[in-house]
Design a protein around this motif. Sequence first.
Motif, PDB file in Angstrom:
ATOM      1  N   ASN A 155       0.851  -1.197   0.000  1.00 19.65           N
ATOM      2  CA  ASN A 155       0.000   0.000   0.000  1.00 19.65           C
ATOM      3  C   ASN A 155       0.886   1.246   0.000  1.00 19.65           C
ATOM      4  O   ASN A 155       2.076   1.178  -0.287  1.00 19.65           O
ATOM      5  CB  ASN A 155      -0.980  -0.033   1.178  1.00 19.65           C
TER       6      ASN A 155
ATOM      7  N   ASP B  27       1.866   3.059   2.467  1.00 13.58           N
ATOM      8  CA  ASP B  27       2.575   3.317   3.716  1.00 13.58           C
ATOM      9  C   ASP B  27       4.070   3.341   3.449  1.00 13.58           C
ATOM     10  O   ASP B  27       4.812   2.398   3.766  1.00 13.58           O
ATOM     11  CB  ASP B  27       2.216   2.255   4.760  1.00 13.58           C
TER      12      ASP B  27
ATOM     13  N   ASN C  24      -5.373  -2.887   3.187  1.00 21.35           N
ATOM     14  CA  ASN C  24      -5.906  -2.371   4.442  1.00 21.35           C
ATOM     15  C   ASN C  24      -5.114  -2.949   5.612  1.00 21.35           C
ATOM     16  O   ASN C  24      -4.814  -4.148   5.631  1.00 21.35           O
ATOM     17  CB  ASN C  24      -7.379  -2.772   4.610  1.00 21.35           C
TER      18      ASN C  24
ATOM     19  N   GLN D 187      -8.061  -0.257   8.649  1.00 22.25           N
ATOM     20  CA  GLN D 187      -9.021   0.802   8.365  1.00 22.25           C
ATOM     21  C   GLN D 187     -10.427   0.202   8.217  1.00 22.25           C
ATOM     22  O   GLN D 187     -10.615  -0.794   7.525  1.00 22.25           O
ATOM     23  CB  GLN D 187      -8.631   1.550   7.081  1.00 22.25           C
TER      24      GLN D 187
ATOM     25  N   ASN E  97      -7.757   2.639   0.817  1.00 22.51           N
ATOM     26  CA  ASN E  97      -6.496   1.976   1.153  1.00 22.51           C
ATOM     27  C   ASN E  97      -6.279   0.686   0.382  1.00 22.51           C
ATOM     28  O   ASN E  97      -5.146   0.240   0.215  1.00 22.51           O
ATOM     29  CB  ASN E  97      -6.441   1.679   2.656  1.00 22.51           C
TER      30      ASN E  97
END
Length: 487
Positions: free
Chosen positions: A60, A62, A336, A339, A351
């Motif tokens: 993702n 991040d 995810n 979330q 996400n």
Amino acid sequence: MRKFLVLIRKKPKRLAGPVLLTSGLLLLSFLLLTGLKPIEPPAQAKKKYNVLFIAVDDLNNDLGCYGNPLVKSPHIDRLARRGIQFDRAYTQFPLCSPSRSSLLTGYRPDQTRIYELQTHFRKNLPDVVTLPQLFKNNAYFSARIGKIFHYGVPGQIGTDGLDDPVSWNQVINPKGRDKVEESQVKNLTPNRALGSALAWYAADGTDDEQTDGLIANEAVRLLEQKKDEPFFLAVGFFRPHCPYVAPKKYYDLYPLDQITLPKEIENDLDDVPEAALFTKPSHWGLGEAERREAQRAYYASISFMDAQVGKLLDALDRLKLTDNTVVVLWSDHGYNVGQHGQWMKQSLFENSARVPLLISVPGGVRGKTSGRTVELVDLYPTLAELCGLAAPSGLAGKSLVPLLKNPNASWTKPAYSQVRRNTIFGRSVRTERWRYTEWDEGKAGAELYDHQTDPDEFTNLAQQASHKDRVKELAALLHKGFPSAQE
């Protein structure tokens, strides 16, 4: 040719200055009088761009370059400084095989008709020319190391998975100690198989013993071998796909007491259609302590994978390939990490649908971000245009070259994502401000989120009278992107 080169390298006999000057003037006068042009050496043919095509499994946004202050991703951040970072890039289907089949064929999932993990796309599109196949057909060395087309993880690590042999000149399938030591993985969700479980292992040993470490080393070896010929090198890392396996030193980067769980609000799911939820019950019943374990392991796997990306960038620099190689880094979908109580993919929340996408072009714009909505399906026409190749007609995407030249260029194209939930589909359209989603063409519910005021998608506006016109407008845009769904 060698004798000729030796001859022209010979030093001319020394002539007196006036004699040499007089000879030159006579030659110039002759050329001017006769109209002949001096013979010029042939222009050197422009060298083809190489392509380093880096795929990351289940990654993702991040990352440090995308604004996560906790995650350490220095090498992906370095790539972002070398090119364009797309802040609103989206998968066409948040599941590995449908996404990869779409990107690599240039067609949307409703065209490939790949919605699960078992069917090979050539069953439905036997004659399609894939992206790597296009390069192979145009005299590029095309190679795959690791996961590009779909593999079952971890079950098919070290095999060909659902590969497409006609796309490559060479394939390499490393298998490291992460596969050998699967029995040591801690599964926080024991009712789920390792390929879809919150499961982790802080491994002994070095990076080079892990599958992704082996993948990076093989890629460097091929770069060394093929540095003097045009190549399309596809490098597919398995991490951070679960089980989250990485050497212990990467776990040490993330003390458990520093892990911040995503924000949640009370009654968050009261206005969300039941079909929108993949993780049931929320968090699969895990408490905060176990969720911190899982999130820490996911981040450790990201940092481990990032270090392998660093090996590739270092090799490009060392081999003097950076100035002639297009580098693309993408993930097949988002992920995810709690979330809305959701984990992993297979949802149409931001996400899960949003992906990291970085493109570096030699001599191009560096260190800039683009906020335009783009799609993974856009990569096929983009790379074809950058490398001067004639792409097949009918591709679903649009070349991103205008945005690579000017990240803020005018761009009205939305992004479309979809997922299948048992027998029904969820389909979503994303503009720069809005996300609108219909489940079973609206019969199982709809969602509307305003990312300008609600970036976490906590308030579904679809049923609010004040947004009736907005829903109508976005529903029309959604149906335009999924015409087959309305037939």
